[in-house]
Write a protein that holds these residues in place. Sequence first.
Motif, PDB file in Angstrom:
ATOM      1  N   PHE A 448     -79.458   3.489  -6.818  1.00 11.68           N
ATOM      2  CA  PHE A 448     -79.683   2.160  -7.391  1.00 11.68           C
ATOM      3  C   PHE A 448     -79.826   1.085  -6.308  1.00 11.68           C
ATOM      4  O   PHE A 448     -79.472  -0.065  -6.521  1.00 11.68           O
ATOM      5  N   GLU A 449     -80.385   1.422  -5.157  1.00 14.09           N
ATOM      6  CA  GLU A 449     -80.522   0.482  -4.053  1.00 14.09           C
ATOM      7  C   GLU A 449     -81.986   0.333  -3.660  1.00 14.09           C
ATOM      8  O   GLU A 449     -82.822   1.205  -3.942  1.00 14.09           O
ATOM      9  N   SER A 465     -78.451  -4.283  -2.685  1.00 10.19           N
ATOM     10  CA  SER A 465     -77.651  -3.734  -3.775  1.00 10.19           C
ATOM     11  C   SER A 465     -77.479  -4.797  -4.842  1.00 10.19           C
ATOM     12  O   SER A 465     -77.523  -5.999  -4.569  1.00 10.19           O
ATOM     13  N   HIS A 467     -78.409  -3.802  -8.488  1.00 11.06           N
ATOM     14  CA  HIS A 467     -78.803  -3.166  -9.746  1.00 11.06           C
ATOM     15  C   HIS A 467     -77.779  -2.106 -10.139  1.00 11.06           C
ATOM     16  O   HIS A 467     -77.148  -1.470  -9.290  1.00 11.06           O
ATOM     17  N   GLU A 468     -77.653  -1.911 -11.454  1.00 11.92           N
ATOM     18  CA  GLU A 468     -76.692  -0.940 -11.978  1.00 11.92           C
ATOM     19  C   GLU A 468     -77.381   0.268 -12.605  1.00 11.92           C
ATOM     20  O   GLU A 468     -76.744   1.030 -13.338  1.00 11.92           O
ATOM     21  N   GLY A 469     -78.663   0.409 -12.360  1.00 13.47           N
ATOM     22  CA  GLY A 469     -79.418   1.553 -12.870  1.00 13.47           C
ATOM     23  C   GLY A 469     -80.523   1.913 -11.899  1.00 13.47           C
ATOM     24  O   GLY A 469     -80.776   1.210 -10.903  1.00 13.47           O
ATOM     25  N   SER A 487     -85.375  -2.602 -13.103  1.00 16.75           N
ATOM     26  CA  SER A 487     -84.430  -1.494 -13.161  1.00 16.75           C
ATOM     27  C   SER A 487     -84.155  -1.114 -14.610  1.00 16.75           C
ATOM     28  O   SER A 487     -84.441  -1.877 -15.547  1.00 16.75           O
ATOM     29  N   ASP A 489     -81.355  -1.089 -15.799  1.00 16.58           N
ATOM     30  CA  ASP A 489     -80.203  -1.862 -16.261  1.00 16.58           C
ATOM     31  C   ASP A 489     -80.615  -3.122 -17.032  1.00 16.58           C
ATOM     32  O   ASP A 489     -79.811  -4.040 -17.217  1.00 16.58           O
ATOM     33  N   THR A 506     -82.211 -13.773 -11.417  1.00 18.96           N
ATOM     34  CA  THR A 506     -82.072 -12.550 -12.209  1.00 18.96           C
ATOM     35  C   THR A 506     -82.579 -12.828 -13.613  1.00 18.96           C
ATOM     36  O   THR A 506     -82.103 -13.757 -14.285  1.00 18.96           O
TER      37      THR A 506
END
Length: 913
Positions: A448-449, A465, A467-469, A487, A489, A506
């Motif tokens: 997720f990077e 870094s 994102h969570e998906g 992403s 997420d 975001t």
Amino acid sequence: MKFAYRFAVLSSLCSNKCETFPLATRHNIVCVGLSPDGSLAILVDEEGAALLVSVIGKSVIHQFHFHKPVHSVSFSPDGKRFVITKDNVALMYHAPGKKREFNAFVLDKTYYGPYDETTCIDWTDDSKCFAIGSKDMSTWVFGAERWANLIYYSLGGHKDVIVACFFEENSLDLYTVSRDGALCVWQCDTELDDLKPMPPKEARQKNRVKDDDGFLEEPKGEEIHGKANPNEQEMREKVKYTRVAKYFFNKEGDFNNLTSAAYHKKTHLLVTGFASGIFHLHELPDFNLIHSLSISDQRIASISINSTGDWIAFGCSGLGQLLVWEWQSESYVLKQQGHFNSMVSLAYSPDGQYIVTGGEDGKVKVWNTSSSFCFVTFTDHSSGITAVTFTSSGYVILSASLDGTVRAFDLHRYRNFRTFTSPRPSQFSCLAVDSSGEIVSAGSQDSFEIFIWSMQSGRLLDVLSGHEGPISSLSFNPVKCVLASGSWDKTVKLWDMLDSWRTKETLILNSDVLVVAFRPDGKELAVASLNGQITFWDHENAVQVGSIEGRHDLQMGRKELDKITAKQSAKGKSFTTLCYSADGQSILAGGLSKFVCIYNVKEQILMKKFEISCNFSLDAMEEYLDRRKMTEFGSMALIDEGTGDDDGVAIPLPGVKRGMTFDLAVDDELLEAVLSHFSTFLLGDMSFRHFKPEIRVTCLRFSPTGKFLLPFLGRSWAATTTEGLLIYSLDAGLIFDPFELDIDVTPSNIRKKLHQKEYTMAIVMALKLNEKKLIQEVIEAIPGNEVDVVCSSLPDLYVEKVLEFLASAFEISCHLEFYLIWAHKLLMLHGQKLKTRSQKLLPVIQFLQKSIQRHFEDVSKLCEWNIYNIKYALAISQQRGVKRVAETSVDEEDLESDSDYLMQEVHNDNFSS
């Protein structure tokens, strides 16, 4: 054996160009028959539907259905008849245009004889007889007319399926080749000239056909029934065949199947291809081996020899490979190969001259848009490619792969000069490069990077870094140094590349983000999500400015094994690729469907929908379930109907969509033995996709050098699909599209102004009428010394029009210097004004650059080839006035005079050639 459903023809091997016919069948094409004069072709698909095509006019003349799958088609050498084989029957038709009939396909005779399916056809040189091979290991010789001494003849002697049969030149002698690698030589006791016609009265009596059912599916014509074991009375005074020799291609214990063969009668050259990719060249009838070479690791599906016997064409269906081999010099004339698996990504070069594609086979291929050929393939990646792109210079290609690397390739030296990796192994799912070509970014689908590298040094600059998906898509702003990342997420993050790569904004969405794309002017961001919506954002203010509900436009078809309807299945589909047009007024969208949609961004409406395929040999094409394919045990698609040659089992493995890789930890000798016997089975795709791929669009791109398809669309766009790389374009030459037309603007008035030497007015009027031939006539009539004056007096509005015409004129005209003067004067005189609206004029300038670059490459090659001949000619011309030394002897003078005479002859030959 599967072929493309579109009929592609190679226009010329010498000019190295190919073209695709604008026609298609409903299923894969399995056999093609070409008339001897090359004007007609018969294409037959898997279901037995045939198209009669004019090769000259590139159009369909007639459609016909044979009701059953056809195995082979062959025209007679005189072009008056053609034979098709289906099941165990051979049908002979009169060739179109050879009889006064309204129906293009007129059945003449029906031949019965083999007990199993037929495999091949060959004619005698005078078109009196033909032979067909069968899977029952027999070969049958039939007369095209009812000959008294040859109606039919059956030949045996083989222990496997007949692959090919060939008549000797001007003879009834026959060669038969079987799948187990056996060649039988058959000698006939009768010459072709000795065939006796049957008396008319007896022929009419034999022509009577009883119709027990009262009706027939199609007119049978005259029927000829052959017997495998005729009695002595029937064979009396008939022709007789004797087997004089039998040879074997394979060594004892070698189970390499023979898959295809071709024979050139004038040179007595027999070419045979095998399942291992090896081919043999033999001279008949002595069976002398000339060559034995390997061209592939897949089965050779088809072989053809040109009329002179110098070039041999090989087709490998497993790899999508086409090779043309010159056997005497042992060199390739043509070598083309597509991607082994599906293409997943593509990118245009800035000048539109090249297209780069990446596939699941780990290969990166570069294609020439003018010739449609792949000219370089990079195989450095060890896993599937997920994204490819060009830098702004157009000479560097970047590719991201699931093997954890991003590689940079140089198009000057055709090598991988940079390899970018992450600190920990990661699978890269997307790729982007900024407008300067200095910053390279790639997103990971497991960590997720987002990783940022420097192109010059190859160093890792930073890891983003947040994102969570998995990262699904990356896009750089063309104007500002801002990176957008999408992403799973449900967020899109905007990263400022100039401020220590901090998150600038975001954007929150309602579903997983699949793809993001910036408008060419950088003021708008388009986002496609999993719920089928395309949303448009003002990223400066983080405000959504519009959305398009695209799920209803996808119209997903129903798979054969689906338990739900196509309407319900479409609710889970979405767009997976987006691309803005050059002016940003429209957007191109595609995904898990056979349709590509073009939307107007401002009005948020669908303008046009393209159907990329009508091939029902692919999955997810039908909207409704076919009840005829359903049984009490389920769908007939679950039944293995493979023949054992190259068809796989149709049952899919759970969760598999692309294919499987097998790791066999066994002894090397055992592994080699297994692969030699079952290479097709093990190396093939064990999932359902190998048997019937699902139709989908993986990537879309507009051409950067487009003219105008509609007032706001580029002239052409490309798509990577299940069918391969498709390029859609519009030839606007036949469209009357005037510009600011007046009542006085007519061709006669334009020519009148030209005759009065009012060149500027003549050009303006011709551009208003917008007829390409008339514009060319006016411009080429202007003297070269008047170009400077005319260019300086052109209104600004028409400078762009002239530049656009010059770019297209370079493609067809031979007046290179004249048009180069025009382009040079226009750019020098109006360069500053054109620079103010460079964004709008970019496609035209790139199109002009592409045309000039192509001619530069052609002329530079020609000059390089001739430079030594020119130097030699100059050296000879400089020696003409040199006096000889007086002390030389008579013999030496004679020798020098002879040498000068020879040098002068060579000099004259060079200039004459």
